[in-house]
Design a protein around this motif. Sequence first.
Motif, PDB file in Angstrom:
ATOM      1  N   UNK A 140      32.849  -0.911  54.050  1.00  0.00           N
ATOM      2  CA  UNK A 140      33.954  -0.700  54.987  1.00  0.00           C
ATOM      3  C   UNK A 140      34.048   0.771  55.374  1.00  0.00           C
ATOM      4  N   UNK A 141      33.994   1.641  54.382  1.00  0.00           N
ATOM      5  CA  UNK A 141      34.102   3.086  54.627  1.00  0.00           C
ATOM      6  C   UNK A 141      32.955   3.564  55.518  1.00  0.00           C
ATOM      7  N   UNK A 142      31.747   3.121  55.236  1.00  0.00           N
ATOM      8  CA  UNK A 142      30.594   3.551  56.042  1.00  0.00           C
ATOM      9  C   UNK A 142      30.701   3.055  57.476  1.00  0.00           C
TER      10      UNK A 142
ATOM     11  N   UNK B 120      42.629   2.779  49.391  1.00  0.00           N
ATOM     12  CA  UNK B 120      42.992   4.162  49.100  1.00  0.00           C
ATOM     13  C   UNK B 120      42.693   4.510  47.646  1.00  0.00           C
ATOM     14  N   UNK B 121      42.055   5.614  47.459  1.00  0.00           N
ATOM     15  CA  UNK B 121      41.709   6.191  46.155  1.00  0.00           C
ATOM     16  C   UNK B 121      40.935   5.233  45.254  1.00  0.00           C
ATOM     17  N   UNK B 122      40.088   4.388  45.851  1.00  0.00           N
ATOM     18  CA  UNK B 122      39.259   3.529  45.015  1.00  0.00           C
ATOM     19  C   UNK B 122      38.100   4.304  44.402  1.00  0.00           C
ATOM     20  N   UNK B 123      37.605   5.296  45.131  1.00  0.00           N
ATOM     21  CA  UNK B 123      36.572   6.158  44.560  1.00  0.00           C
ATOM     22  C   UNK B 123      36.621   7.519  45.241  1.00  0.00           C
ATOM     23  N   UNK B 124      36.277   8.509  44.488  1.00  0.00           N
ATOM     24  CA  UNK B 124      36.245   9.880  45.006  1.00  0.00           C
ATOM     25  C   UNK B 124      35.196  10.009  46.112  1.00  0.00           C
ATOM     26  N   UNK B 125      34.085   9.314  45.953  1.00  0.00           N
ATOM     27  CA  UNK B 125      33.006   9.377  46.939  1.00  0.00           C
ATOM     28  C   UNK B 125      33.469   8.844  48.293  1.00  0.00           C
ATOM     29  N   UNK B 126      34.207   7.732  48.302  1.00  0.00           N
ATOM     30  CA  UNK B 126      34.709   7.175  49.556  1.00  0.00           C
ATOM     31  C   UNK B 126      35.704   8.118  50.224  1.00  0.00           C
ATOM     32  N   UNK B 127      36.537   8.753  49.430  1.00  0.00           N
ATOM     33  CA  UNK B 127      37.486   9.722  49.983  1.00  0.00           C
ATOM     34  C   UNK B 127      36.757  10.896  50.627  1.00  0.00           C
ATOM     35  N   UNK B 128      35.691  11.339  50.001  1.00  0.00           N
ATOM     36  CA  UNK B 128      34.911  12.456  50.556  1.00  0.00           C
ATOM     37  C   UNK B 128      34.227  12.069  51.860  1.00  0.00           C
TER      38      UNK B 128
END
Length: 109
Positions: free
Chosen positions: A24-26, A71-79
């Motif tokens: 989803x993030x990508x 939200x805040x599921x992983x630091x990598x996704x937030x970055x």
Amino acid sequence: HLESEKTVRDLGIFISNDLKWTSHIKTVTKKANSRLFLLFKSIKSCDFKFLINMFNVYVRPLLYYGSPLFNSTSKQNSLIIEKVQKRFTLYVFSRCLMYTQLFLHTRND
């Protein structure tokens, strides 16, 4: 016989079969980056307040739609999401700084 899908889109949210939000993030950041590029290609303004408003209207909703879910599921996704915002900041800064330097240079000549 039903085939299983790796990722399913429901109401604009991409859910993978392992229940991770990476796909989803990508997908969302890819759309946001292309919209950001189109925004800067079509708008030649150097007014940073106007550009921020355009970002908030056209790009930011793509990034934050459904964010309470992932939200805040992983630091990598937030970055990854923050990269789009940093790119926007860099574009605004470089465009406005370049315009200001050009204006001052022509004014001094």
